[in-house]
Design an enzyme around this catalytic site. Structure first.
Site, short mmCIF file in Angstrom:
data_model
loop_
_atom_site.label_atom_id
_atom_site.label_comp_id
_atom_site.label_asym_id
_atom_site.label_seq_id
_atom_site.Cartn_x
_atom_site.Cartn_y
_atom_site.Cartn_z
N ASN A 12 0.86 -1.18 0.00
CA ASN A 12 0.00 0.00 0.00
C ASN A 12 0.90 1.23 0.00
O ASN A 12 1.49 1.57 1.01
CB ASN A 12 -0.89 -0.04 1.26
CG ASN A 12 -1.71 1.23 1.43
OD1 ASN A 12 -1.81 2.05 0.51
ND2 ASN A 12 -2.30 1.39 2.60
N LYS A 14 0.09 4.28 -0.35
CA LYS A 14 -0.55 5.48 0.20
C LYS A 14 -0.31 6.67 -0.75
O LYS A 14 -0.29 6.47 -1.96
CB LYS A 14 -0.05 5.73 1.62
CG LYS A 14 -0.21 4.48 2.50
CD LYS A 14 -0.02 4.71 3.96
CE LYS A 14 -0.24 3.40 4.71
NZ LYS A 14 -0.11 3.52 6.17
N HIS A 102 -9.51 1.36 4.96
CA HIS A 102 -8.24 1.51 5.67
C HIS A 102 -8.43 2.46 6.85
O HIS A 102 -9.24 3.40 6.77
CB HIS A 102 -7.18 2.07 4.70
CG HIS A 102 -5.80 2.05 5.28
ND1 HIS A 102 -5.37 3.02 6.15
CD2 HIS A 102 -4.79 1.17 5.16
CE1 HIS A 102 -4.13 2.72 6.53
NE2 HIS A 102 -3.76 1.61 5.93
N GLU A 104 -6.81 4.85 7.87
CA GLU A 104 -6.62 6.28 7.53
C GLU A 104 -7.88 6.85 6.89
O GLU A 104 -8.22 8.01 7.11
CB GLU A 104 -5.37 6.44 6.64
CG GLU A 104 -4.09 6.28 7.45
CD GLU A 104 -2.91 5.70 6.69
OE1 GLU A 104 -2.89 5.76 5.45
OE2 GLU A 104 -1.99 5.19 7.36
N GLU A 174 -5.28 -4.65 10.88
CA GLU A 174 -4.23 -3.65 11.07
C GLU A 174 -4.47 -2.88 12.36
O GLU A 174 -5.27 -1.94 12.38
CB GLU A 174 -4.21 -2.67 9.90
CG GLU A 174 -3.96 -3.31 8.56
CD GLU A 174 -3.39 -2.31 7.57
OE1 GLU A 174 -2.28 -2.54 7.10
OE2 GLU A 174 -4.06 -1.30 7.29
N GLY A 180 2.63 2.53 10.76
CA GLY A 180 3.58 3.62 10.56
C GLY A 180 4.33 4.02 11.82
O GLY A 180 5.00 5.05 11.86
N SER A 220 3.49 -1.86 10.30
CA SER A 220 4.94 -1.89 10.48
C SER A 220 5.57 -3.25 10.14
O SER A 220 6.51 -3.67 10.79
CB SER A 220 5.32 -1.48 11.90
OG SER A 220 4.97 -0.12 12.13
#
Ligand code: PGA
Length: 260
Positions: A12, A14, A102, A104, A174, A180, A220
């Protein structure tokens, strides 16, 4: 890994890489991967929309067996939705996988479980495979509500999806605190939640769907953590953010089975 579930390692990207950088990244990745990798693992890359046509062309002309994925899409087929991209537009570009929900998107753009459910159905209706994301916040983990939170997201996201379609899709677990941050979940913790997800699918959609649905871990993932994660019986792949931007790191994650 158990049964016949083929591992799926997805990158991904992003909001990174313009279309020139995307072409370079995919070409470099293809030089680093071998027929053995493609035999053992499904690989996908999820570039920004502006890169998609370029990446599709490289994958096709160089015959690279990496699947093209998207990071999101709208649930309607067409219409007055400024700034949005329809599932059929992605399918036309040979996109086969679409990340949906996701964290985010949920946290920064207000996506609800209801929106995620509509997108999952729209992606399936367009003949593509959703990678539906779920995961708890640090507060939820510390409060001991991880299992309930994730089960709720999975139930709501897959509501009304027929078992045969659930069998074919991908769920990505996730934990938000691991995305991240460099803080990866332990393989045992990740396995426990992924087993719980499979149980939710078993309860709601039956054994066949539960045994076939692929569950990725994300957050991560690095070359050093991938082998132990991938060894867990209910983890069938990885959704990789930061480390997928560097073809060398991503290729080492894809080659996880050669370690140890
Ligand atoms: P990360 O991102 O690997 O950079 O933690 C994972 C993701 O958000 O899919």
């Amino acid at each position: 890994m158990t049964g016949e579930r083929r591992p799926l390692i997805s990158g991904n990207w992003k909001m990174n890489h313009n279309h020139f950088e995307a072409i370079q990244a995919v070409q470099k990745l293809s030089y680093l991967l071998s027929a053995n990798d493609y035999d053992a693992v499904d690989v996908s890359v999820h570039p920004p929309f502006t890169d998609m046509r370029s990446v599709q062309t490289v994958l096709q002309s160089d015959e690279i067996p990496v699947a093209l994925g998207a990071q999101d899409c709208h649930w309607e087929a067409a219409g007055a939705f400024t700034g949005e991209v329809a599932p059929a537009m992605l399918a036309k570009l040979d996109v086969s996988l679409v990340i949906v929900g996701h964290s985010e998107r949920r946290q920064l753009f207000g996506e609800t479980d209801e929106v995620v459910n509509k997108k999952v159905k729209a992606v399936l209706a367009a003949g593509m495979t959703p990678i539906m994301c779920c995961g708890e916040t640090l507060e939820e983990r510390e409060a001991g509500t991880t299992e309930a939170r994730v089960a709720g997201q999975v139930r709501a996201g897959l509501a009304g999806v027929p078992p045969e379609q659930v069998a074919s899709l991908v769920v990505a677990y996730e934990p938000i605190w691991a995305i991240g941050t460099g803080r990866v979940a332990t393989p045992e913790d990740a396995q426990a939640v992924c087993l719980g997800i499979r149980q939710v699918v078993r309860d709601d959609s039956g054994n066949a769907a539960a045994d076939s649905v692929r569950i990725q871990y994300g957050g991560s993932v690095k070359p050093v953590s991938a082998p132990d994660l991938m060894r867990q019986p209910d983890i069938d792949g990885a959704l990789v953010g930061g480390a997928s931007l560097d073809p060398e790191e991503f290729a080492r994650i894809i080659a996880y089975r050669l370690v140890g």
